[in-house]
Design an enzyme around this catalytic site. Sequence first.
Site, short mmCIF file in Angstrom:
data_model
loop_
_atom_site.label_atom_id
_atom_site.label_comp_id
_atom_site.label_asym_id
_atom_site.label_seq_id
_atom_site.Cartn_x
_atom_site.Cartn_y
_atom_site.Cartn_z
CG ASP A 29 -23.33 19.28 26.61
OD1 ASP A 29 -24.42 18.92 26.14
OD2 ASP A 29 -23.20 20.24 27.37
CB ILE A 30 -26.41 14.64 26.22
CG1 ILE A 30 -27.08 13.45 25.57
CG2 ILE A 30 -27.42 15.67 26.66
CD1 ILE A 30 -27.84 12.58 26.54
CD GLU A 88 -29.80 22.37 30.38
OE1 GLU A 88 -29.94 21.14 30.27
OE2 GLU A 88 -29.31 23.09 29.51
CG HIS A 93 -21.65 22.15 34.21
ND1 HIS A 93 -22.66 22.34 35.11
CD2 HIS A 93 -22.06 22.72 33.05
CE1 HIS A 93 -23.65 23.00 34.52
NE2 HIS A 93 -23.31 23.25 33.27
CG HIS A 95 -20.19 24.26 28.89
ND1 HIS A 95 -21.13 23.44 28.30
CD2 HIS A 95 -20.83 24.89 29.91
CE1 HIS A 95 -22.30 23.58 28.92
NE2 HIS A 95 -22.13 24.45 29.91
P1 AMP Z 1 -25.65 24.83 31.74
O1 AMP Z 1 -26.10 24.41 33.13
O2 AMP Z 1 -26.48 25.97 31.20
O3 AMP Z 1 -24.18 25.09 31.67
O4 AMP Z 1 -25.94 23.63 30.75
C1 AMP Z 1 -25.90 22.28 31.17
C2 AMP Z 1 -25.32 21.43 30.08
O5 AMP Z 1 -25.43 20.08 30.50
C3 AMP Z 1 -26.00 21.54 28.71
O6 AMP Z 1 -25.05 21.84 27.72
C4 AMP Z 1 -26.65 20.16 28.52
O7 AMP Z 1 -26.64 19.74 27.16
C5 AMP Z 1 -25.76 19.28 29.38
N1 AMP Z 1 -26.43 18.08 29.87
C6 AMP Z 1 -27.61 18.02 30.53
N2 AMP Z 1 -27.91 16.75 30.83
C7 AMP Z 1 -26.89 15.99 30.36
C8 AMP Z 1 -26.62 14.59 30.34
N3 AMP Z 1 -27.46 13.71 30.90
N4 AMP Z 1 -25.48 14.16 29.74
C9 AMP Z 1 -24.63 15.04 29.18
N5 AMP Z 1 -24.83 16.38 29.17
C10 AMP Z 1 -25.95 16.84 29.74
#
Ligand code: AMP
Length: 131
Positions: A29-30, A88, A93, A95
């Site tokens: 995760d970035i 988001e 995905h 975590h």
């Molecule tokens: P959520 O959809 O709320 O579970 O969150 C999406 C997750 O994806 C967040 O923790 C972001 O930090 C992560 N994220 C978004 N874009 C990227 C990326 N380009 N590379 C890695 N992680 C990402």
Amino acid sequence: MASIFTRIINGEIPCNKIAETNNCFAFLDINPLATGHVLVIPKREVDYIFDLADSELAELMAFAKKIAAAMRTTVPCKRIGMTVIGLEVPHAHIHLIPINNVDDMNFGKPKLRFTGEELELIAIKIRSAIK
Ligand code: AMP
């Protein structure tokens, strides 16, 4: 339009890759909540994780289990926590987060900041621990 995670899988957007199989992909995760925060995704672009077929979900979970085992030997922590939010990015995905207490899973907390090099060092360690 392809999701940002599909573009990562296709190599159009860089990531700190951990592992992939025919159907699954894992990367850091970035904006991590903890050192070694990993996202595990199906390659098939499905928004809501419970819209995956049973077989796809089972395969994703088995893949996550392997990654979590590698994380646990790499990152000092009590265990690897697992959660699904998905508000988001509309690409399912999981975590995987190294945790020591319940607050380590609090997504309301400020995220950690790492340089690209620091993230890649973490990724290398987790990658090399995968059995
Ligand atoms: P959520 O959809 O709320 O579970 O969150 C999406 C997750 O994806 C967040 O923790 C972001 O930090 C992560 N994220 C978004 N874009 C990227 C990326 N380009 N590379 C890695 N992680 C990402």
